[in-house]
Design a protein around this motif. Sequence first.
Motif, PDB file in Angstrom:
ATOM      1  N   ILE A   6       0.839  -1.210   0.000  1.00  0.00           N
ATOM      2  CA  ILE A   6       0.000   0.000   0.000  1.00  0.00           C
ATOM      3  C   ILE A   6       0.869   1.253   0.000  1.00  0.00           C
ATOM      4  O   ILE A   6       0.617   2.197  -0.754  1.00  0.00           O
ATOM      5  CB  ILE A   6      -0.966  -0.014   1.200  1.00  0.00           C
ATOM      6  N   PHE A   7       1.926   1.268   0.814  1.00  0.00           N
ATOM      7  CA  PHE A   7       2.805   2.433   0.867  1.00  0.00           C
ATOM      8  C   PHE A   7       3.509   2.640  -0.470  1.00  0.00           C
ATOM      9  O   PHE A   7       3.623   3.782  -0.948  1.00  0.00           O
ATOM     10  CB  PHE A   7       3.839   2.294   1.989  1.00  0.00           C
ATOM     11  N   LYS A   8       4.000   1.563  -1.090  1.00  0.00           N
ATOM     12  CA  LYS A   8       4.666   1.688  -2.391  1.00  0.00           C
ATOM     13  C   LYS A   8       3.707   2.229  -3.444  1.00  0.00           C
ATOM     14  O   LYS A   8       4.076   3.085  -4.248  1.00  0.00           O
ATOM     15  CB  LYS A   8       5.245   0.342  -2.815  1.00  0.00           C
ATOM     16  N   LEU A   9       2.472   1.757  -3.440  1.00  0.00           N
ATOM     17  CA  LEU A   9       1.486   2.236  -4.407  1.00  0.00           C
ATOM     18  C   LEU A   9       1.143   3.703  -4.142  1.00  0.00           C
ATOM     19  O   LEU A   9       1.067   4.508  -5.070  1.00  0.00           O
ATOM     20  CB  LEU A   9       0.219   1.380  -4.346  1.00  0.00           C
ATOM     21  N   TRP A  10       0.987   4.078  -2.881  1.00  0.00           N
ATOM     22  CA  TRP A  10       0.711   5.474  -2.529  1.00  0.00           C
ATOM     23  C   TRP A  10       1.855   6.370  -2.988  1.00  0.00           C
ATOM     24  O   TRP A  10       1.630   7.440  -3.553  1.00  0.00           O
ATOM     25  CB  TRP A  10       0.494   5.609  -1.015  1.00  0.00           C
ATOM     26  N   ALA A  11       3.097   5.938  -2.753  1.00  0.00           N
ATOM     27  CA  ALA A  11       4.259   6.732  -3.168  1.00  0.00           C
ATOM     28  C   ALA A  11       4.303   6.866  -4.694  1.00  0.00           C
ATOM     29  O   ALA A  11       4.629   7.931  -5.220  1.00  0.00           O
ATOM     30  CB  ALA A  11       5.540   6.094  -2.644  1.00  0.00           C
ATOM     31  N   GLU A  12       3.968   5.796  -5.384  1.00  0.00           N
ATOM     32  CA  GLU A  12       3.944   5.830  -6.849  1.00  0.00           C
ATOM     33  C   GLU A  12       2.893   6.820  -7.354  1.00  0.00           C
ATOM     34  O   GLU A  12       3.168   7.635  -8.243  1.00  0.00           O
ATOM     35  CB  GLU A  12       3.653   4.422  -7.369  1.00  0.00           C
ATOM     36  N   ILE A  13       1.703   6.768  -6.783  1.00  0.00           N
ATOM     37  CA  ILE A  13       0.634   7.690  -7.181  1.00  0.00           C
ATOM     38  C   ILE A  13       1.031   9.130  -6.878  1.00  0.00           C
ATOM     39  O   ILE A  13       0.842  10.032  -7.694  1.00  0.00           O
ATOM     40  CB  ILE A  13      -0.689   7.306  -6.500  1.00  0.00           C
ATOM     41  N   PHE A  14       1.608   9.365  -5.698  1.00  0.00           N
ATOM     42  CA  PHE A  14       2.054  10.713  -5.330  1.00  0.00           C
ATOM     43  C   PHE A  14       3.063  11.237  -6.341  1.00  0.00           C
ATOM     44  O   PHE A  14       2.981  12.386  -6.783  1.00  0.00           O
ATOM     45  CB  PHE A  14       2.657  10.697  -3.921  1.00  0.00           C
ATOM     46  N   MET A  15       4.015  10.398  -6.733  1.00  0.00           N
ATOM     47  CA  MET A  15       5.043  10.818  -7.682  1.00  0.00           C
ATOM     48  C   MET A  15       4.442  11.114  -9.056  1.00  0.00           C
ATOM     49  O   MET A  15       4.806  12.097  -9.698  1.00  0.00           O
ATOM     50  CB  MET A  15       6.115   9.725  -7.797  1.00  0.00           C
TER      51      MET A  15
END
Length: 128
Positions: A6-15
């Motif tokens: 979830i954190f990796k996906l959130w970071a990807e979306i943020f970027m």
Amino acid sequence: MNWTVIFKLWAEIFMIVFVISLFVPYNDWGNWLAKLFHLKEGTVSFNLVQALIPSAVLNTFNTLICSGQSIFYNPAIPQAARMQTWINGCVHDWLIFFVVSYFASFIAVWAGTRVATMILGKPEPKSV
């Protein structure tokens, strides 16, 4: 799914949102669309129409990139099936994610405005 995913996906979306926001004037396009319908800025109807284009642009990039990353780098999906899986996933998920991102955009604008007002104070009234 665990918190790391979830954190990796959130970071990807943020970027993705950050980079696209640097180069694509989607808010201006949304304002243009709302003004095309002669809606008054600051009204609920203006905000509802204005948010369509930014949500569509960001949702499209997020759907294409996040789905692609999840499918093309997934060893559990046979390489020959990845392209069709990605296309089917994007077609199936785009509308669902658009609705989510459209409503989330109002929460994000509210939160961002609130934080900016706390840090910078209320903006000066616009002079006509």
